[in-house]
Design a protein around this motif. Structure first.
Motif, mmCIF file in Angstrom:
data_model
loop_
_atom_site.group_PDB
_atom_site.id
_atom_site.type_symbol
_atom_site.label_atom_id
_atom_site.label_comp_id
_atom_site.label_asym_id
_atom_site.label_seq_id
_atom_site.Cartn_x
_atom_site.Cartn_y
_atom_site.Cartn_z
ATOM 1 N N LEU A 167 -10.173 -3.239 4.584
ATOM 2 C CA LEU A 167 -10.684 -1.862 4.651
ATOM 3 C C LEU A 167 -12.082 -1.882 5.288
ATOM 4 C CD1 LEU A 167 -9.504 -0.597 1.140
ATOM 5 C CD2 LEU A 167 -8.432 -0.242 3.382
ATOM 6 N N PRO A 168 -12.544 -0.733 5.755
ATOM 7 C CA PRO A 168 -13.837 -0.716 6.455
ATOM 8 C C PRO A 168 -14.993 -1.277 5.634
ATOM 9 C CG PRO A 168 -12.687 1.356 6.764
ATOM 10 C CD PRO A 168 -11.870 0.564 5.804
ATOM 11 N N ASP A 169 -14.912 -1.205 4.308
ATOM 12 C CA ASP A 169 -16.029 -1.733 3.498
ATOM 13 C C ASP A 169 -15.838 -3.207 3.148
ATOM 14 O OD1 ASP A 169 -14.010 -1.679 1.658
ATOM 15 O OD2 ASP A 169 -14.933 -0.198 0.327
ATOM 16 N N GLY A 170 -14.760 -3.831 3.652
ATOM 17 C CA GLY A 170 -14.584 -5.262 3.435
ATOM 18 C C GLY A 170 -13.587 -5.623 2.348
ATOM 19 N N ARG A 171 -13.065 -4.625 1.623
ATOM 20 C CA ARG A 171 -12.054 -4.950 0.614
ATOM 21 C C ARG A 171 -10.751 -5.367 1.296
ATOM 22 N NH1 ARG A 171 -11.333 0.258 -2.630
ATOM 23 N NH2 ARG A 171 -12.297 1.136 -0.757
ATOM 24 N N ILE A 172 -10.045 -6.308 0.649
ATOM 25 C CA ILE A 172 -8.760 -6.767 1.203
ATOM 26 C C ILE A 172 -7.633 -6.163 0.374
ATOM 27 C CG2 ILE A 172 -7.315 -8.797 1.649
ATOM 28 C CD1 ILE A 172 -9.970 -10.458 1.720
ATOM 29 N N ILE A 173 -6.671 -5.515 1.042
ATOM 30 C CA ILE A 173 -5.524 -4.970 0.306
ATOM 31 C C ILE A 173 -4.221 -5.516 0.901
ATOM 32 C CG2 ILE A 173 -6.684 -2.839 -0.383
ATOM 33 C CD1 ILE A 173 -4.925 -1.421 1.840
ATOM 34 N N ARG A 174 -3.181 -5.462 0.090
ATOM 35 C CA ARG A 174 -1.843 -5.791 0.595
ATOM 36 C C ARG A 174 -0.951 -4.591 0.380
ATOM 37 N NH1 ARG A 174 -3.961 -10.482 -0.942
ATOM 38 N NH2 ARG A 174 -4.178 -11.902 0.829
ATOM 39 N N THR A 175 -0.222 -4.223 1.415
ATOM 40 C CA THR A 175 0.690 -3.081 1.291
ATOM 41 C C THR A 175 2.112 -3.573 1.510
ATOM 42 O OG1 THR A 175 0.791 -2.512 3.643
ATOM 43 C CG2 THR A 175 -1.080 -1.631 2.382
ATOM 44 N N GLY A 176 3.078 -2.808 0.990
ATOM 45 C CA GLY A 176 4.476 -3.066 1.316
ATOM 46 C C GLY A 176 5.107 -4.153 0.487
ATOM 47 N N ARG A 177 6.017 -4.891 1.099
ATOM 48 C CA ARG A 177 6.964 -5.710 0.340
ATOM 49 C C ARG A 177 7.637 -6.730 1.245
ATOM 50 N NH1 ARG A 177 11.456 -2.917 2.424
ATOM 51 N NH2 ARG A 177 10.643 -1.119 3.528
#
Ligand SMILES: Cc1cc2nc3c(=O)[nH]c(=O)nc-3n(C[C@H](O)[C@H](O)[C@H](O)COP(=O)(O)OP(=O)(O)OC[C@H]3O[C@@H](n4cnc5c(N)ncnc54)[C@H](O)[C@@H]3O)c2cc1C
Length: 449
Positions: A167-177
């Motif tokens: 994300l723009p602030d540096g957080r890492i996310i995982r989406t989907g499957r």
């Protein structure tokens, strides 16, 4: 200007030499000249991307995500004082799961490399932009890229199961499957597909694979006396209900541009060429029949993969041939396929009206045309006649029930026309979504809509 002194340590490298950075400041869109970036980050890990984005967020520095820079809409071009985050060095295929038919690739993996890797397991990754040897999977996701095989198999969107995103602030996310089905929560994966680097930076992609066909497709190539009858042949094939494995159209000027770059023996009488493929000989016979009924001079049918590859190389060379001919303003309009003959006729009329060279090729089976307006290489600014002719092409597509962009994205080039296709209410929703994901408007601002 913000100082890079506090920039975090990363595994990859940070470039600041203006001459080196210049190569990262532009893509393949001639009208958009990149500005001067603050730095180019060659990320090697998702954590590198997160660290760079976090620093930019804390220092209010704009970020431009970049794949392989093959884009045709200026979306990866530098914004003054930005940090370009390049994913090019993140080019590992991390997993190929043949049993469950998926693969996990870092964003910088080149499209054709992914397909080659999975073919060793009897599988294929179908979306194949003409640029498949020079574009990245991350860029394909960001633009929802199409390609030659997409008429049968569908575009990038249909193959993206999940993403790792910074994300723009540096957080890492995982989406989907990784599963075939899955409906937990809003479908953020699909929101990110086609978001042109404005919501998050994709670092890994989980893609669905298909079994590779066992029998090679049968290819049908035909020469036409004019482009409108070739387009009518496409509409006729669609009307039969047969789904071609591929159906590409090139007008005379496109063929001349390719002939100038890599001669293939263009005949005088060929005013347009249609290349189709049927996944069975029976489907190919339907294509040949419809091509002939629409007025083809001659039709060649072949089940030789080498011959097919040679024919498709002509089509895949089209954009390079346009770039060879001059600066290009590349359009990417889509129309309902029944409207293809009318759209080609209008492009010819617009070309004559403005005296502008507009060679046009098309992923015709998808109704996706690439009218490419060519202007002299020496001209830095786009001549007014090009803007006017481009505007008329866009208006013609919209009037025929079409769209501004079938696969290249809005980028910078088409931003001024977006309001012609999207209503004020829809644009307001876009702005709301952008504000949630990127509250400081630091990620590729002004691109996409
Ligand atoms: C010769 C030629 C032929 C082409 N043929 C086709 C075709 O048949 N079909 C087609 O769809 N396109 C085609 N294109 C256009 C281009 O190849 C595609 O748009 C491709 O998907 C861009 O990928 P890229 O890695 O080069 O992305 P880039 O050009 O680097 O970036 C494109 C956009 O995606 C964003 N982006 C890139 N990587 C990421 C990431 N990891 N995370 C978030 N955002 C990112 C950028 O900010 C930018 O907005 C062609 C281009 C050329 C030069």
């Amino acid at each position: 200007m913000v100082s890079l002194e506090s920039f975090p340590e990363i595994t990859g490298s940070v470039l600041t030499d203006p001459d080196v950075m210049a190569a990262y400041a532009v893509d393949h869109c001639s009208p958009v000249h990149g500005a001067v970036p603050l730095a180019v980050v060659l990320a090697e890990t998702t954590e590198d991307v997160a660290a760079a984005a976090g620093w930019c967020y804390a220092n209010d520095v704009v970020i431009v995500p970049r794949g392989a820079g093959s884009g045709l809409a200026g979306g990866a071009s530098a914004i003054e004082g930005c940090v370009i985050i390049s994913l090019a060095k993140m080019n590992a295929v991390k997993e190929i799961n043949a049993q469950d038919q998926y693969a996990i690739a870092e964003a910088g993996v080149i499209n054709a490399d992914l397909d080659r890797a999975v073919r060793e397991h009897g599988l294929m990754y179908p979306p194949d932009p003409s640029s498949f040897e020079i574009c990245s999977i991350g860029g394909n996701v960001a633009t929802n890229a199409g390609g030659l095989r997409c008429v049968m198999y569908g575009v990038t969107r249909e193959y993206v199961l999940g993403l790792t995103v910074v994300l723009p602030d540096g957080r890492i996310i995982r989406t989907g499957r990784r599963t075939v089905k899955g409906v937990t929560g809003y479908d953020l994966t699909q929101l990110l597909v086609g978001s042109e680097g404005t919501l998050g930076i994709v670092t890994e992609v989980t893609v669905k694979l298909r079994p590779a066909p066992v029998i090679p497709p049968t290819t049908v190539a035909a020469s036409f006396p004019d482009v409108v009858s070739a387009a009518a042949a496409v509409a006729a094939v669609v009307g039969t209900g047969v789904v071609p494995a591929l159906m590409e159209l090139m007008d005379r000027r496109t063929l001349e541009c390719v002939e100038a770059l890599r001669p293939f023996g263009l005949e005088d009488e060929t005013r347009a060429m249609l290349i189709g493929q049927g996944s069975t000989p029976e489907d190919a016979a339907v294509l040949a029949r419809e091509f002939e009924a629409a007025g083809a001079h001659y039709t060649v049918v072949s089940d030789d993969p080498a011959e097919a590859a040679e024919l498709l190389a002509v089509r895949r060379a089209a954009f390079h041939a346009y770039e060879h001919a001059g600066n290009i303003f590349s359009e990417d309009v889509g129309v309902p396929r029944s409207q293809l003959p009318e759209m080609f006729a209008r492009i010819e009329a617009i070309s004559a009206k403005y005296g502008v060279d507009i060679p046009t090729c098309a992923h015709a089976g998808d109704g996706n045309l690439h009218p490419t307006l060519i202007y002299p290489r020496g001209e830095r600014e786009v001549p007014q006649a090009i803007w006017d002719a481009a505007d008329e092409v866009f208006q013609a597509a919209l009037a025929l029930g079409g769209t501004l962009t079938g696969e290249h994205g809005v980028g910078v080039l088409k931003a001024r026309w977006v309001g012609e296709e999207l209503s004020d209410d829809v644009l307001e929703l876009h702005r709301g979504i952008k504000a949630v994901w990127d509250p400081k408007n630091l990620l590729n601002p002004g691109r996409g809509f």
